[in-house]
Scaffold this active site. Structure first.
Site, PDB file in Angstrom:
ATOM      1  CB  SER A  18       0.505 -11.852  12.323  1.00  0.00           C
ATOM      2  OG  SER A  18       0.783 -11.786  10.931  1.00  0.00           O
ATOM      3  CB  SER A 143       3.914  -0.578   0.493  1.00  0.00           C
ATOM      4  OG  SER A 143       5.295  -0.364   0.700  1.00  0.00           O
ATOM      5  CE1 TYR A 156       4.810  -5.819   0.001  1.00  0.00           C
ATOM      6  CE2 TYR A 156       6.161  -3.839  -0.191  1.00  0.00           C
ATOM      7  CZ  TYR A 156       5.146  -4.543   0.444  1.00  0.00           C
ATOM      8  OH  TYR A 156       4.475  -3.979   1.492  1.00  0.00           O
ATOM      9  CE  LYS A 160       1.743  -4.042  -0.745  1.00  0.00           C
ATOM     10  NZ  LYS A 160       0.458  -4.385  -0.099  1.00  0.00           N
TER      11      LYS A 160
END
Length: 273
Positions: A18, A143, A156, A160
């Site tokens: 996805s 990100s 998160y 990153k």
């Protein structure tokens, strides 16, 4: 490099059932690359494989969990057995989270780091020998959080930042061997990552707290990544917001603390309400 230079190149994309991963599979496949996709759900893998084959793309689908060493080793061995080489690895598999650190279970933090950071380490380790041999490319889908931390996304952000540091170090190691390392920071992209983001206790968030319709599409991001690969760029930062955040974090980080806090406070179901 021209698009036809990717014809018959073998491109592995982790977490490609996805979002940005699947869009990259389509973008690279449409210019003639042989595509390998991985995912943890067999039904979703089958659907993505059928979609790619419907576009005339050569595709190999491998059931694999990015956070498991053995799965990554098997992935690389399977690709080498099937195609004889690996030219490009796109480390895309990733999960997010949304909860204040004081409430987050350790298991959630571990899960995010295992998928986002360790998954990148494992895949790169097993694919790198062939990539060096073919003077290929390693891509990390990072990100803006890899440059600027945001509240309620500590795990998160940590994953990153770790990815960015790893690739900066690796890039310097392999630059004289003809290997290209690209770190792509898409900014907010319309995908399932926020819907699947983990809460403090590990359940899926279920609904994005942001207006996905105003975000860059995953297909647009994939085209940018394809072009950056062809140009062998070092870094790719997308969206005006993303570029502005990087700039402000460098020159006025204290002020940005307040700006970021106020932005998160406006989100639906914000932990700061």
């Amino acid at each position: 490099m021209k698009e036809d230079s990717l014809k018959d190149k073998v491109v592995i994309i982790t977490g490609a059932t996805s979002g940005i991963g699947e869009s990259c599979a389509l973008a690279f496949g449409k210019v003639g690359a042989k595509i390998v996709i991985t995912g943890r759900n067999q039904d979703k893998l089958n659907d993505s494989k059928a979609k790619l084959e419907g576009e005339g793309i050569t595709v190999l689908a491998i059931l694999a969990d990015a956070g498991v060493i053995a799965d990554n080793k098997r992935m690389a061995e399977t690709v080498l057995s099937e195609f004889g080489k690996i030219d490009i690895l796109i480390n895309n598999a990733g999960i997010s989270m949304r909860a204040l650190f004081e409430h987050v279970d350790f298991e959630v933090f571990h899960k995010v780091m295992e998928t986002n950071f360790w998954g990148t380490i494992y895949a790169t380790k097993f694919c790198l020998p062939s990539i060096i041999e073919n003077k290929g490319t390693v891509i990390g889908i990072s990100s803006i959080n890899g440059f600027r931390g945001t509240p309620a996304r500590t795990a998160y952000t940590a994953s990153k930042y770790a990815m960015n540091g790893f690739f900066e170090s690796l890039r310097t190691e392999v630059m004289k061997k003809g290997v290209h390392v690209l770190v792509a920071c898409p900014g907010f992209t319309a995908s399932n990552i926020r819907k699947n983001a983990l809460t403090a206790h590990g359940t899926a968030q279920g609904e994005s707290p942001r207006d996905e319709s105003k975000m860059m599409s995953s297909d647009e991001v994939a085209e940018e990544i394809l072009n950056a690969t062809l140009k062998r760029k070092r870094d790719l930062t997308l969206t005006t917001q993303g570029k502005l955040l990087k700039f402000l974090n460098k020159w006025m980080p204290g002020r940005l603390d307040h700006i970021v806090y106020n932005q998160l406070k406006k989100e639906k179901d914000s932990p700061f309400h």
